[in-house]
Design an enzyme around this catalytic site. Structure first.
Site, mmCIF file in Angstrom:
data_model
loop_
_atom_site.group_PDB
_atom_site.id
_atom_site.type_symbol
_atom_site.label_atom_id
_atom_site.label_comp_id
_atom_site.label_asym_id
_atom_site.label_seq_id
_atom_site.Cartn_x
_atom_site.Cartn_y
_atom_site.Cartn_z
ATOM 1 N N ALA A 9 0.728 -1.306 0.072
ATOM 2 C CA ALA A 9 -0.171 0.150 0.073
ATOM 3 C C ALA A 9 0.986 1.146 0.104
ATOM 4 C CB ALA A 9 -0.939 0.138 1.220
ATOM 5 N N ARG A 15 -3.571 8.562 -9.989
ATOM 6 C CA ARG A 15 -4.892 8.478 -10.752
ATOM 7 C C ARG A 15 -6.113 8.787 -9.685
ATOM 8 N NH1 ARG A 15 -4.298 2.944 -13.571
ATOM 9 N NH2 ARG A 15 -2.776 2.707 -11.949
ATOM 10 N N GLU A 149 5.403 -6.852 -17.965
ATOM 11 C CA GLU A 149 4.553 -5.538 -18.097
ATOM 12 C C GLU A 149 4.268 -5.244 -19.208
ATOM 13 O OE1 GLU A 149 3.392 -4.424 -15.016
ATOM 14 O OE2 GLU A 149 4.070 -6.524 -14.501
ATOM 15 N N LYS A 325 -31.321 13.530 16.958
ATOM 16 C CA LYS A 325 -29.914 13.361 16.917
ATOM 17 C C LYS A 325 -29.591 13.134 18.598
ATOM 18 C CE LYS A 325 -27.004 15.745 18.731
ATOM 19 N NZ LYS A 325 -26.200 17.165 19.196
HETATM 20 C C1 UD1 Z 1 1.080 -4.442 -10.955
HETATM 21 C C2 UD1 Z 1 1.853 -5.675 -11.606
HETATM 22 C C3 UD1 Z 1 0.939 -6.050 -12.931
HETATM 23 C C4 UD1 Z 1 -0.328 -6.424 -12.613
HETATM 24 C C5 UD1 Z 1 -1.034 -5.417 -11.843
HETATM 25 C C6 UD1 Z 1 -2.410 -5.604 -11.263
HETATM 26 C C7 UD1 Z 1 4.090 -5.325 -11.071
HETATM 27 C C8 UD1 Z 1 5.369 -4.843 -11.524
HETATM 28 N N1 UD1 Z 1 3.100 -5.213 -11.834
HETATM 29 O O1 UD1 Z 1 1.062 -3.320 -11.854
HETATM 30 O O2 UD1 Z 1 1.842 -7.229 -13.519
HETATM 31 O O3 UD1 Z 1 -0.967 -6.728 -13.579
HETATM 32 O O4 UD1 Z 1 -0.242 -4.844 -10.541
HETATM 33 O O5 UD1 Z 1 -3.220 -4.421 -10.633
HETATM 34 O O6 UD1 Z 1 3.924 -5.839 -10.103
HETATM 35 N N2 UD1 Z 1 2.954 -0.414 -4.634
HETATM 36 C C9 UD1 Z 1 3.858 -0.235 -3.354
HETATM 37 N N3 UD1 Z 1 5.117 0.334 -3.936
HETATM 38 C C10 UD1 Z 1 5.496 0.955 -4.945
HETATM 39 C C11 UD1 Z 1 4.582 0.695 -5.969
HETATM 40 C C12 UD1 Z 1 3.235 -0.084 -5.884
HETATM 41 O O7 UD1 Z 1 3.692 -0.728 -2.590
HETATM 42 O O8 UD1 Z 1 6.630 1.232 -5.262
HETATM 43 C C13 UD1 Z 1 1.783 -1.061 -4.376
HETATM 44 C C14 UD1 Z 1 0.590 -0.078 -4.508
HETATM 45 O O9 UD1 Z 1 0.324 0.343 -3.508
HETATM 46 C C15 UD1 Z 1 -0.136 -0.958 -5.217
HETATM 47 C C16 UD1 Z 1 0.090 -2.197 -5.521
HETATM 48 O O10 UD1 Z 1 1.722 -2.171 -5.107
HETATM 49 O O11 UD1 Z 1 -1.207 -1.193 -3.959
HETATM 50 C C17 UD1 Z 1 0.344 -2.175 -7.049
HETATM 51 O O12 UD1 Z 1 1.004 -1.121 -7.746
HETATM 52 P P1 UD1 Z 1 0.551 -0.701 -8.952
HETATM 53 O O13 UD1 Z 1 1.511 0.637 -9.230
HETATM 54 O O14 UD1 Z 1 -1.023 -0.510 -9.015
HETATM 55 O O15 UD1 Z 1 1.122 -1.821 -9.942
HETATM 56 P P2 UD1 Z 1 0.692 -2.047 -11.569
HETATM 57 O O16 UD1 Z 1 1.713 -1.200 -12.216
HETATM 58 O O17 UD1 Z 1 -0.755 -1.767 -11.664
HETATM 59 MG MG MG Z 2 -1.998 -0.706 -10.499
#
Ligand code: UD1
Ligand code: MG
Length: 430
Positions: A9, A15, A149, A325
């Site tokens: 998280a 976005r 990816e 209330k």
């Molecule tokens: C990731 C997956 C992708 C998958 C998708 C599904 C990778 C490289 N890619 O992509 O294959 O299809 O999820 O939704 O893992 N987060 C961190 N630290 C960071 C970056 C992200 O904790 O530095 C957490 C975010 O808060 C989130 C989760 O990891 O809860 C996923 O991150 P997000 O950036 O949405 O990954 P995607 O690029 O969508």
């Molecule tokens: Mg994502």
């Protein structure tokens, strides 16, 4: 088998376009991260949440509601990405399930399915007509070969419709070895957790795809996603409650907080909102009414009633345009147009139309206490703090600014003045 869970998280959630951290946006009254934590705690006693952006705020929010959650602060400057998020995370059990904090719709049952079997890695896979935005999962002979990816895909790989839902159950021993080996040689210059799949395959390990429902595993990234997730969550909550015995008229128009509870046969008419930790027992909430954090037992409210936090209604009738209330009403009738705030009203008392408790003097709030069998005439103002004892009559239009003793009549009225033929003098005779 016991399993550890890590919830990622730390992402910024750009976005979402919000000052509020993405994972604290609520769905059916609860932050989306809490939905994930609840599912995680149902299957594991070792839950770690990885944070970075607004870490302090999220951590204190979690600590206010949960015990026994471990936190890990990602070094996101040096190690960005989902793989970077796992750097330095150590878990207790021999298997670790990695979840995303922005997946509020994942159920306990799906988490259990992902931990079943003896593959070295189980990973969640969704079949999508439009795979855009997700990592593509390359499957050969029923086992996963690789995750690519989107930004790193060849034109051919872009057409692959099996995608990574982002949840993995991994042998902890493999994680401990692979995570330090991750690099950032990719289009986004990030450390990809997904690369552990390639490493496992190269070592001849089994990586098993677990096909999951898109609905549960869709990440919430925008306010549009948030609204869609809310719809799904509401549908689940209402279906379960109807199966439990709650009657709903036009359920698609009703909103129910996930923390609300219902006992006995309750009826909710169209357009009703039940918010917060409300508890309804044999309650009938009529069209267009709102109930917030209140206890309503053997009572009816509305249409268009509003019951605000901290109210307790028992054997009570609340009619249209009545606002209550932080008040306790037992055996009371308040049929129309009233404001009852910080009040306690006892059995057999009747509140007329237009009755107002003046509970606020601009600085502080004060209580109003009304005993049994009190008849409060229409348009009465009760200037709090004030106590009206049992068996009292209050005449219509009275301003009650002193306590009224048992059995008394209270009446304050300017005498009525009548002026003969005034109408004709004013408008002229025709
Ligand atoms: C990731 C997956 C992708 C998958 C998708 C599904 C990778 C490289 N890619 O992509 O294959 O299809 O999820 O939704 O893992 N987060 C961190 N630290 C960071 C970056 C992200 O904790 O530095 C957490 C975010 O808060 C989130 C989760 O990891 O809860 C996923 O991150 P997000 O950036 O949405 O990954 P995607 O690029 O969508
Ligand atoms: Mg994502």
């Amino acid at each position: 088998m016991s399993i550890s869970i890590v919830i990622l998280a730390a992402g910024q959630g750009t976005r979402m376009k919000s000052e509020t951290p993405k994972v604290l946006h609520t769905i059916s009254g609860k932050p989306m991260l809490f939905h994930a934590i609840d599912a995680a705690q149902a299957v594991s006693d070792d839950v770690t949440v990885v944070l970075y952006h607004q870490a302090e705020r999220i951590e204190s929010e979690i600590n206010a509601h949960y015990e026994n959650i471990h936190f890990h602060l990602q070094d996101a400057q040096q190690f960005p990405g989902t793989g970077g998020a796992m750097k330095g995370v150590h878990t207790k059990h021999s298997r670790t399930l990695i979840l995303n904090g922005d997946m509020p719709l994942v159920t306990e049952a799906s988490l259990r399915a992902l931990t079943a079997g003896d593959a070295d890695i189980n990973m969640s896979v969704i079949k999508l007509e439009n795979p855009s935005g997700y990592g593509r999962v390359i499957i050969e002979n029923g086992e996963v070969r690789e995750i690519v990816e989107q930004k790193d895909c060849t034109p051919e790989q872009l057409n692959v419709k099996t995608v990574n839902a982002g949840i993995y159950a991994v042998n902890t021993e493999l994680l401990e070895r692979y995570i330090p080996m991750l690099d950032n040689n990719n289009a986004q210059k990030e450390y990809y957790l997904t690369d552990i799949v390639k490493m496992a395959v190269e070592e001849g390990r089994t990586v098993h795809p677990v096909f999951v429902e898109e609905e549960e595993f869709k990440g919430v990234n925008s306010k549009l996603d948030l609204a869609h997730a809310e719809e799904i969550m509401q549908r689940r909550i209402k279906e379960a409650l109807m199966m439990q015995g709650v009657i709903m008229r036009l359920p698609e128009t009703i909103y129910i907080d996930c923390r609300a509870t219902f006992e006995g046969e309750c009826i909710l008419e169209n357009g009703v909102s039940i918010e917060g930790h409300s508890r309804l027992i044999k309650a009938h909430i009529k069209a267009g009414s709102v109930v917030e954090d209140s206890h309503i037992e053997n009572s009816d409210v509305g249409p268009m009633g509003r019951i605000r936090p901290g109210s307790v209604l028992k054997d009570t009738h609340i009619g249209n345009f009545v606002e209550v209330k932080k008040s306790t009403l037992t055996g009371v009738k308040a049929g129309h147009l009233a404001y009852l705030g910080d009040a306690s009203i006892d059995e057999g008392s009747n509140i007329g139309a237009g009755v107002i408790t003046c509970n606020y003097d601009g600085k502080a709030k004060y209580p109003t206490k009304i005993g049994k069998n009190v008849f409060v005439g229409s348009d009465t103002q009760l200037v709090a703090p004030v106590t009206v004892e049992d068996d009292v009559m209050i005449a219509a239009g009275t301003t009650v600014n002193k306590d009224v003793a048992q059995g008394e009549l209270a009446i304050s009225r300017t005498p009525l003045k009548r002026v003969k033929n005034f109408f004709y003098k004013f408008f002229g005779e025709n």
